[in-house]
Design a protein around this motif. Structure first.
Motif, PDB file in Angstrom:
ATOM      1  N   GLY A  59       0.847  -1.191   0.000  1.00 22.15           N
ATOM      2  CA  GLY A  59       0.000   0.000   0.000  1.00 22.15           C
ATOM      3  C   GLY A  59       0.875   1.230   0.000  1.00 22.15           C
ATOM      4  N   PRO A  60       0.277   2.425   0.095  1.00 21.57           N
ATOM      5  CA  PRO A  60       1.080   3.640   0.049  1.00 21.57           C
ATOM      6  C   PRO A  60       1.933   3.817   1.296  1.00 21.57           C
ATOM      7  N   VAL A  61       3.109   4.423   1.101  1.00 15.67           N
ATOM      8  CA  VAL A  61       3.982   4.796   2.209  1.00 15.67           C
ATOM      9  C   VAL A  61       4.309   6.279   2.056  1.00 15.67           C
ATOM     10  N   PHE A  62       4.750   6.896   3.138  1.00 17.06           N
ATOM     11  CA  PHE A  62       5.085   8.320   3.114  1.00 17.06           C
ATOM     12  C   PHE A  62       6.559   8.491   3.449  1.00 17.06           C
ATOM     13  N   GLY A  63       7.187   9.419   2.751  1.00 19.85           N
ATOM     14  CA  GLY A  63       8.579   9.735   3.056  1.00 19.85           C
ATOM     15  C   GLY A  63       9.223  10.523   1.938  1.00 19.85           C
ATOM     16  N   PRO A  64      10.515  10.835   2.091  1.00 25.81           N
ATOM     17  CA  PRO A  64      11.221  11.588   1.057  1.00 25.81           C
ATOM     18  C   PRO A  64      11.277  10.816  -0.257  1.00 25.81           C
ATOM     19  N   SER A  65      11.191  11.529  -1.344  1.00 30.14           N
ATOM     20  CA  SER A  65      11.288  10.917  -2.666  1.00 30.14           C
ATOM     21  C   SER A  65      12.636  10.221  -2.827  1.00 30.14           C
ATOM     22  N   THR A  66      12.623   9.037  -3.404  1.00 27.84           N
ATOM     23  CA  THR A  66      13.856   8.303  -3.690  1.00 27.84           C
ATOM     24  C   THR A  66      14.175   8.285  -5.181  1.00 27.84           C
ATOM     25  N   ARG A  67      13.337   8.925  -5.986  1.00 29.37           N
ATOM     26  CA  ARG A  67      13.544   8.957  -7.446  1.00 29.37           C
ATOM     27  C   ARG A  67      13.418  10.400  -7.936  1.00 29.37           C
ATOM     28  N   LEU A  68      14.267  11.263  -7.370  1.00 26.36           N
ATOM     29  CA  LEU A  68      14.235  12.681  -7.694  1.00 26.36           C
ATOM     30  C   LEU A  68      14.969  12.913  -9.021  1.00 26.36           C
ATOM     31  N   ASP A  69      14.350  13.725  -9.887  1.00 25.33           N
ATOM     32  CA  ASP A  69      14.800  13.818 -11.271  1.00 25.33           C
ATOM     33  C   ASP A  69      14.812  15.273 -11.726  1.00 25.33           C
ATOM     34  N   ILE A  70      15.368  15.475 -12.903  1.00 29.80           N
ATOM     35  CA  ILE A  70      15.336  16.769 -13.578  1.00 29.80           C
ATOM     36  C   ILE A  70      14.489  16.649 -14.839  1.00 29.80           C
ATOM     37  N   GLU A  71      14.107  17.788 -15.393  1.00 29.03           N
ATOM     38  CA  GLU A  71      13.593  17.860 -16.755  1.00 29.03           C
ATOM     39  C   GLU A  71      14.174  19.119 -17.377  1.00 29.03           C
ATOM     40  N   ALA A  72      15.041  18.937 -18.366  1.00 25.06           N
ATOM     41  CA  ALA A  72      15.661  20.060 -19.061  1.00 25.06           C
ATOM     42  C   ALA A  72      14.660  20.624 -20.059  1.00 25.06           C
ATOM     43  N   GLU A  73      14.259  21.878 -19.853  1.00 25.34           N
ATOM     44  CA  GLU A  73      13.204  22.476 -20.669  1.00 25.34           C
ATOM     45  C   GLU A  73      13.575  23.897 -21.090  1.00 25.34           C
ATOM     46  N   LEU A  74      12.743  24.451 -21.946  1.00 28.82           N
ATOM     47  CA  LEU A  74      12.803  25.863 -22.298  1.00 28.82           C
ATOM     48  C   LEU A  74      11.495  26.495 -21.851  1.00 28.82           C
TER      49      LEU A  74
END
Length: 396
Positions: A176-191
């Motif tokens: 089920g859902p769990v709460f906590g800091p993101s473990t899959r933090l990402d970027i998106e290079a955009e304009l």
């Protein structure tokens, strides 16, 4: 024509660039400046000395009042500004108001109104589809018919250099859902595209009127918590996985500086509906570098995008939604056809299964820099402002 300002001639910030920003010196109020070489030209006193009708807009703490003036004023100020930094006769007036960059702090260049982020790269959308729907068509049925987008959070758009705090939220667990800091933090290079002037509620903006409503561009990093996003996005799309931070460059490059950068995009099939103006498929030849902890890990080319900036604005307003000065819309992740042209770590690591240079998603302490360049009217290349962000630990 090159500038007489020391070090500017032939640089990426010569007279064919001249981006605008907001700066502050110790003990003084923030105000509008233009970059030339490694200096900021303090526009307020120069405009006042020359008794320009709009001189007061340069004493403001944001660009918004200048953005409200509209295309005729933007163009006349650009002509005036180019003359200031290329005509030796203006040197005595201008030189006392050139401030070295290392003596100023750059601030958020404009107050963001509404923020919309699109999903305009065929290669990015196809890669994401292949990863998450491997047994289906990569693109959903609507993707080639309209620029897909979502309404973001303007209040968490921050200037380059602002630390990015790792977000916490719900994500999928084993039972089920769990709460906590993101473990899959990402970027998106955009304009990002900065809207000026305004439009009337109920009246769409035609694709061919793009230049009357868009002042210029910024580099943009749409930070993304992929685990939070994956749990929440059905059925209404991105929310907390995106809204914690979006970074933009401190410099806004006016459209006039990009006159030599316009190019035809690869093409669209099927032909879009009439309001998306099949003839308005011009994009920008802007190169991006994604730098992780000092190493270039990707070079996404904006010229490979599927949907054009004019089509994005036309779609944004076709239902009658109005715009105002300071609105911002992003291109979505810029990704090219090659692996080293992918604009997100999700793609570079193929969902975390194929580490690149020992990396998958972002760790605390990582620093990401997005760098942008484009052909300049002077025959060289101009630089758009960098977008810098360092990851700090979660605060929960």
């Amino acid at each position: 024509m090159s500038s007489w300002v020391e070090g500017a001639a032939g640089s990426a910030y010569d007279s064919d660039n001249l981006p605008y920003g907001v700066f502050v010196r110790a003990g003084e109020e923030p105000r509008v400046g233009a970059r030339i070489g490694d200096f900021v030209l303090d526009l307020a006193p120069v405009a006042a000395a020359e008794m320009l009708d709009v001189h007061a807009v340069f004493g403001e703490a944001t660009l918004n009042e200048f953005l409200r003036q509209g295309r005729p004023v933007w163009d006349s100020i650009r002509t005036w500004l180019v003359g200031l930094v290329t005509d030796e006769a203006e040197r005595d007036l201008v030189e006392p108001h050139l401030v070295p960059l290392d003596e100023v702090e750059l601030r958020m260049p404009f107050a963001v109104g509404d923020y919309v982020d699109f999903y305009a790269s065929l290669h990015h959308a196809s890669n994401v589809g292949l990863m998450f729907r491997p047994d289906q068509e990569p693109l959903l049925p609507n993707w080639r018919h309209l620029p897909v987008g979502y309404h973001g959070r303007g209040g968490t758009v921050v200037p380059s250099g602002t630390p990015v705090i790792r977000p916490s939220g719900q994500r999928r667990g084993e039972t089920g859902p769990v709460f906590g800091p993101s473990t899959r933090l990402d970027i998106e290079a955009e304009l990002g595209f900065v809207v000026g002037g305004s439009s009337t509620l109920g009246t769409p903006i035609a694709a061919e009127d793009f230049a009357d409503h868009v002042f210029g561009v910024v580099g943009l990093n749409d930070w993304s918590a992929r685990d939070i996003q994956a749990w929440e996005y059905v059925p209404l799309g991105p929310f907390l996985g995106k809204s914690f931070a979006t970074s933009i460059s401190a410099w806004v490059t006016p459209l006039a500086a990009l006159a030599a950068a316009w190019t035809d995009l690869p093409g669209q099939d099927p032909e879009p509906l009439a309001y998306l103006a099949p003839g308005a498929t011009r994009g920008l030849d802007i190169d991006v570098e994604v730098v992780l902890n000092g190493e270039v890990v990707s070079r996404p080319p904006y010229s490979t995008m599927y949907w054009s900036p004019a089509q994005m604005l036309a779609h944004l307003t076709v239902n009658g939604a109005s715009t105002r000065a300071g609105d911002l819309f992003g291109s979505g992740t810029i990704s090219g056809p090659d692996k080293d042209q992918r604009g997100s770590f999700l793609e570079l690591s193929w969902g975390g299964t194929e580490p690149f240079d020992g990396h998958t998603f972002l760790e605390d302490g990582d620093e990401v820099v997005l760098r942008y360049s484009a052909p300049g009217a002077g025959g060289g290349r101009i630089s758009l402002g960098d977008v810098v962000g360092r990851i700090e630990p979660a605060r929960t």
